[in-house]
Design a protein around this motif. Structure first.
Motif, short mmCIF file in Angstrom:
data_model
loop_
_atom_site.label_atom_id
_atom_site.label_comp_id
_atom_site.label_asym_id
_atom_site.label_seq_id
_atom_site.Cartn_x
_atom_site.Cartn_y
_atom_site.Cartn_z
N VAL A 244 0.83 -0.98 -0.12
CA VAL A 244 -0.30 -0.40 0.19
C VAL A 244 1.12 1.00 -0.34
O VAL A 244 0.57 2.31 -0.90
CB VAL A 244 -1.06 0.09 1.49
CG1 VAL A 244 -2.04 1.21 1.74
CG2 VAL A 244 -1.77 -1.15 1.33
N GLY B 212 1.84 3.41 -3.42
CA GLY B 212 1.24 4.12 -3.69
C GLY B 212 1.44 5.49 -3.39
O GLY B 212 1.11 6.72 -4.45
N ARG C 187 -3.67 0.31 -2.26
CA ARG C 187 -2.58 0.90 -2.50
C ARG C 187 -3.23 2.43 -3.91
O ARG C 187 -2.37 3.06 -3.68
CB ARG C 187 -1.53 0.06 -3.44
CG ARG C 187 -0.12 0.98 -4.36
CD ARG C 187 0.68 -0.88 -5.24
NE ARG C 187 -0.53 -0.66 -6.55
CZ ARG C 187 0.22 -1.72 -7.12
NH1 ARG C 187 1.39 -2.00 -7.18
NH2 ARG C 187 -0.83 -1.78 -8.27
N GLN D 100 -2.36 6.59 -2.93
CA GLN D 100 -1.67 7.17 -4.23
C GLN D 100 -2.06 8.84 -4.18
O GLN D 100 -2.21 9.64 -4.77
CB GLN D 100 -1.96 6.79 -5.35
CG GLN D 100 -1.07 6.76 -6.95
CD GLN D 100 -0.89 5.98 -7.89
OE1 GLN D 100 -1.12 4.67 -7.53
NE2 GLN D 100 -1.31 6.62 -8.94
#
Length: 274
Positions: A100, A103, A154, A158
């Motif tokens: 994750v 991201g 993820r 971002q």
């Protein structure tokens, strides 16, 4: 998250001599959840690949807030668009939390560590995708549904202004399908999502684009698009469409071919063989 306006204008996509998508035009306004629906092979995944810059249009263009998506620097594109693809070959030898955290890469300098803000966004993404309890487990030991939710987390970490998802509910049980789509509805980002389940699309999407044989057959609010005539033309099935009494959204009921006019199941007599 902010929200980006996505415009796909006159896009045609090919693979060798095969035409995948023909002259498709689509707009997703900032903050909208726009759904792509249609039969297998209708061009949904191909069209999404043109948005997150894997399949370049041979005609037409894709713009993000008026800028040509295919001309943006890679880093700027990664800060703007996050994608969750249908079939991921990702097999990271990492813990879920580390996957994750990937991201956050577009927002950091090379080799920079996580800041306090990064850590907070990672935790929020884990919680939103319902995978906080998996944070310290190896990613490569998860089930398909668990992996899917981690990849969604993820994408959320971002912090994109446009989120593109190809069948994000694949491999998910009913509860997690609803949780994930509800989370997408709460985002301030623009969302473009391909879905097979028409009832989920009708409830969670602001507008739908129906693809068939690589072309847009219909577009508009779900209540206008999802009609028995369209479903017969596009999917080749009989159906009934009514307003759901609890949700207020269109609800599609498919009618099997063996069902009689009154809905009774037709039992065919066995064929006697000589």
């Amino acid at each position: 998250m902010t929200a980006t306006e996505l415009v796909i204008h006159g896009v045609t996509l090919t693979a060798g001599a095969q035409r995948l998508v023909q002259d498709v035009t689509l707009t997703a306004h900032p903050g909208e959840v726009v759904g792509l629906v249609g039969p297998n092979g209708s061009g949904k995944s191909s069209l999404l690949r043109a948005v997150y810059r894997v399949l370049r249009p041979v005609e037409g263009h894709v713009t993000l807030d008026g800028a040509d998506a295919w001309s943006l620097p890679v880093r700027q594109l990664a800060r703007t668009v996050a994608a969750v693809v249908q079939e991921s070959s990702a097999d990271f030898d990492l813990l879920v939390r580390e996957v994750v955290a990937m991201g956050r890469t577009p927002h950091k300098r090379l080799l920079a560590g996580d800041t306090a803000e990064d850590a907070l966004l990672i935790e929020e993404a884990l919680t939103t995708a319902g995978v906080s309890g998996l944070a310290d487990r190896p990613f490569d030991r998860l089930s398909g549904g668990e992996r899917q939710r981690v990849l969604i987390a993820r994408a959320l970490a971002q912090q994109p202004s446009l989120l593109v998802l190809d069948e994000p509910t694949n491999h998910l049980d009913v509860r997690h399908q609803l949780d994930v789509l509800s989370a997408l509805r709460r985002l301030s980002a623009t969302v473009l999502v391909a879905l097979h389940d028409l009832n989920l699309a009708a409830y969670y999407c602001d507008r739908l684009y129906v693809l068939c044989n690589g072309e847009v057959t219909a577009s508009g609010p779900p209540a206008e698009v999802l009609t028995p005539r369209l479903l017969a033309d596009v999917y080749g099935v009989r159906s009934e469409v009514a307003v759901h009494p609890r949700t207020g959204a269109p609800h599609v009921t498919f009618i099997p071919e063996e069902a009689g006019p009154g809905g009774d199941r037709v039992v065919h007599a066995p064929v006697e063989r000589a």
